[in-house]
Design an enzyme around this catalytic site. Structure first.
Site, PDB file in Angstrom:
ATOM      1  N   GLU A  91      -1.467  -9.054   3.097  1.00  0.00           N
ATOM      2  CA  GLU A  91      -1.340  -9.640   4.438  1.00  0.00           C
ATOM      3  C   GLU A  91      -2.696  -9.959   5.063  1.00  0.00           C
ATOM      4  OE1 GLU A  91      -0.692  -6.488   3.622  1.00  0.00           O
ATOM      5  OE2 GLU A  91      -1.238  -5.075   5.214  1.00  0.00           O
ATOM      6  N   HIS A 102      -3.615  -4.845   0.304  1.00  0.00           N
ATOM      7  CA  HIS A 102      -2.967  -5.405   1.497  1.00  0.00           C
ATOM      8  C   HIS A 102      -3.046  -6.933   1.466  1.00  0.00           C
ATOM      9  CE1 HIS A 102      -2.339  -1.691   3.811  1.00  0.00           C
ATOM     10  NE2 HIS A 102      -3.446  -1.269   3.231  1.00  0.00           N
ATOM     11  N   CYS A 151       0.825  -1.215   0.000  1.00  0.00           N
ATOM     12  CA  CYS A 151       0.000   0.000   0.000  1.00  0.00           C
ATOM     13  C   CYS A 151       0.861   1.269   0.000  1.00  0.00           C
ATOM     14  CB  CYS A 151      -0.996  -0.033   1.150  1.00  0.00           C
ATOM     15  SG  CYS A 151      -2.424   1.021   0.827  1.00  0.00           S
TER      16      CYS A 151
HETATM   17  N1  GLN Z   1      -1.818   6.802   2.854  1.00  0.00           N
HETATM   18  C1  GLN Z   1      -2.007   6.032   1.676  1.00  0.00           C
HETATM   19  C2  GLN Z   1      -3.366   6.241   1.046  1.00  0.00           C
HETATM   20  O1  GLN Z   1      -4.283   6.693   1.682  1.00  0.00           O
HETATM   21  C3  GLN Z   1      -1.749   4.557   1.922  1.00  0.00           C
HETATM   22  C4  GLN Z   1      -2.726   3.944   2.862  1.00  0.00           C
HETATM   23  C5  GLN Z   1      -2.259   2.612   3.395  1.00  0.00           C
HETATM   24  O2  GLN Z   1      -1.091   2.278   3.368  1.00  0.00           O
HETATM   25  N2  GLN Z   1      -3.180   1.806   3.883  1.00  0.00           N
HETATM   26  O3  GLN Z   1      -3.548   5.956  -0.108  1.00  0.00           O
END
Ligand code: GLN
Length: 541
Positions: free
Chosen positions: A516, A514, A385
């Site tokens: 994970e 994600h 992410c």
């Molecule tokens: N801050 C980033 C976004 O909002 C990544 C978010 C995250 O890693 N879950 O896109």
């Protein structure tokens, strides 16, 4: 007829009620029964999405896009299943539903009261889960400990459900037995008090799980039995263990599943816990694999970190155990690279590095420096992410040559907004609509053949979970491709970049989603699997 098991806490929180609930689910599943698990969080927040990870620990996300407590992740992992938003509630979500019903005249002009309407709403949700999942067992973990003002209405719901369904509801209390260092003796008194407190809510536990740093001895089992008014065999010893995945195995040493089945007058169907026992009875493998997690860290100690990144840590464990390795996981503060770039050299000591999700500016330049180092030094890297977004920024600046490229989350006036906000997300932020409004939950992703992603998943169509507001800016896509970046996973519906990777590198893969969140102990996530394989290869080279 569905059986309901409420799991409540006594003495103190933080002794692993969630893992205990998940483990009870596992042992019942291994007796051939179908199981689902629900979590009740007593806080007023409608969900976990607006809470800071330091405050709350990891925010877990389900396929259907609910932001919830990490325990839901534990249920998914132990039960090897996916759970939906129906299985989660908070004080806030219950009150919100009751108030909305009242506004819609659904109470037919009655006076709507805390009791019985709030517990009734809770019961309605529990029964909905039972009806929808048709599970033999519905486990309901009530957050907090007996005696707290916050969870009283949920205990009340449990008591009322038992009255409604005689013979089909049981209560398990997870208690804690301290061993004061001066006495060197395990004390049962706090547990006795906790049971009294639970009694005053009209609930008698059927089973007590005695958490402690060592196993419970016979005299203390006896004592708890007599003073807490439960059969001796219903006192289950739950000492600290090296790996949480050993807990179901430990429970069965006290015949825990048989006790539960006996309580409900049920018989074992088929014992099939073999895979679990085979995989987790001893994970103390001789060979290790050393993984670093580069993030922005707070000086609150390893416990908070473990809590905030629990799914990442578990996913590393799943893949490592599967490849017969003992993972050694280190926390690396990205800010240290900013202060002293020579410390980047320490990254060489790892077999692989992960840059996990995150928000905000702190530590971000350090993460970008780390990614550059990993890219140039052929060290396995998995970005998750925010980790992917930083990999894009690094590539933009150092390979494509877009000086000062950035994400608009950090620098709105960057000359090269290579990561930018999705249009619908900009709207949410403008309207201060922060709760449950990110791009959340499962989205389809299409994989490109002959890429590492495709090699890992061995299929072209995947679905993965998201939680973010920002995305790769497609205006730069051609330039990036020319410079050698591979877009190996795309959401076709909205043409969004979901996975990026590099060719001439042992493992340089980063995902907008994600992975994970979907890794399971018996089914490690394919990307984590390939990442760990590459890390092992680096170690052995
Ligand atoms: N801050 C980033 C976004 O909002 C990544 C978010 C995250 O890693 N879950 O896109």
């Amino acid at each position: 007829m569905t059986k309901y098991i409420f799991v409540v806490g006594g003495v103190m929180s933080g002794v692993g009620k969630g893992i205990t609930t998940a483990s009870i689910g596992r042992i019942l599943k291994d007796q051939g029964y179908s199981v689902t698990a629900m979590k009740i969080d007593p806080y007023v927040n409608v969900d976990a999405g607006t809470m800071n990870p330091i405050e709350h620990g990891e925010v877990f996300v389900t396929d259907d896009g609910l932001e919830c407590d990490q325990d839901v992740g534990n249920y998914e992992r132990f039960l090897d299943t996916n759970i939906t938003r129906d299985n989660y509630m908070t004080t806030g979500s219950i009150y919100l539903a009751v108030i909305n019903k009242e506004r819609n005249l659904e109470y037919g002009g009655k006076c709507v009261q805390v009791v019985p309407h709030i517990p009734e709403e809770v019961i309605e949700r529990i029964e909905k889960v039972s009806a929808k999942t048709k599970a033999d067992f519905v486990l309901i973990e009530i957050g907090g400990t007996a005696g707290e003002y916050e969870n009283m209405l949920f205990l009340e719901a449990g008591r009322m459900l038992k009255l409604k369904k005689p013979g089909n509801v049981a209560f398990v209390m997870v208690s804690y037995l301290p061993v004061p260092s001066l006495l060197g003796e395990m004390k049962t008194k706090p547990t006795q008090h906790a049971v009294r407190t639970l009694n005053s809510a009209g609930i008698q536990p059927d089973i007590i799980i005695a958490r402690s740093n060592s196993p419970l001895d016979e005299p203390r089992k006896e004592k708890i039995s007599v003073f807490c008014n439960i059969p001796k065999e219903n006192v289950i010893s739950a000492p600290d263990v090296k790996s949480i995945y050993q807990i179901p195995i430990n429970f069965e040493k006290d015949n825990f599943s048989t006790i539960i089945l006996k309580k409900f007058k049920l018989k074992p169907r088929q014992r099939n816990g073999h895979d679990w026992i085979k995989a987790f009875s001893n994970t103390n493998y001789e060979q290790d694999v050393r993984i670093g997690i580069v993030g922005k860290y707070f000086s609150t100690g390893a416990f908070t970190l473990t809590d905030s990144y629990i799914s990442v840590i578990e996913a590393i464990k799943h893949a490592s155990y599967n490849q017969k390795r003992r993972p050694i996981i280190d926390w690396i503060n990205a800010e240290k690279f900013e202060d002293d770039p020579s410390t980047l050299e320490t990254l060489k000591d790892y077999d692989g590095l992960i840059i996990p999700g995150g928000f905000g500016a702190r530590g971000i330049e350090g993460k970008i420096m780390a990614i550059k180092y990993l890219r140039e030094n052929q060290i396995p890297f998995l970005g998750l992410c925010y980790g992917m977004q930083m990999a894009v920024v690094e590539f933009a600046r150092n390979v494509v040559g877009l000086k000062d490229a950035h994400t608009t989350e950090i620098n709105e006036s960057t000359p090269y907004p290579v990561i930018h906000i999705l249009p619908e997300q900009a709207e949410h932020l403008k309207n201060k609509n922060f709760g449950g409004s990110m791009r959340l939950g499962a989205y389809a992703c299409n994989l490109v053949k002959s890429t590492k992603a495709h090699k890992a998943y061995k299929t072209e169509n995947i679905s993965e979970r998201h939680r973010h507001r920002y995305e790769f800016n497609n205006e730069y896509k051609d330039q990036f491709i020319k410079a050698g970046l591979i877009f190996s996973g795309i959401n076709l519906e909205k043409n969004l970049a979901e996975i990026i990777e590099l060719k001439n590198h042992p493992f340089f893969v980063a995902t907008q989603f994600h992975p994970e969140l979907k890794s399971k102990p018996l089914n490690p996530h394919p990307l984590f699997q390939l990442f760990i394989t590459s890390a092992i290869q680096k170690k052995e080279a």
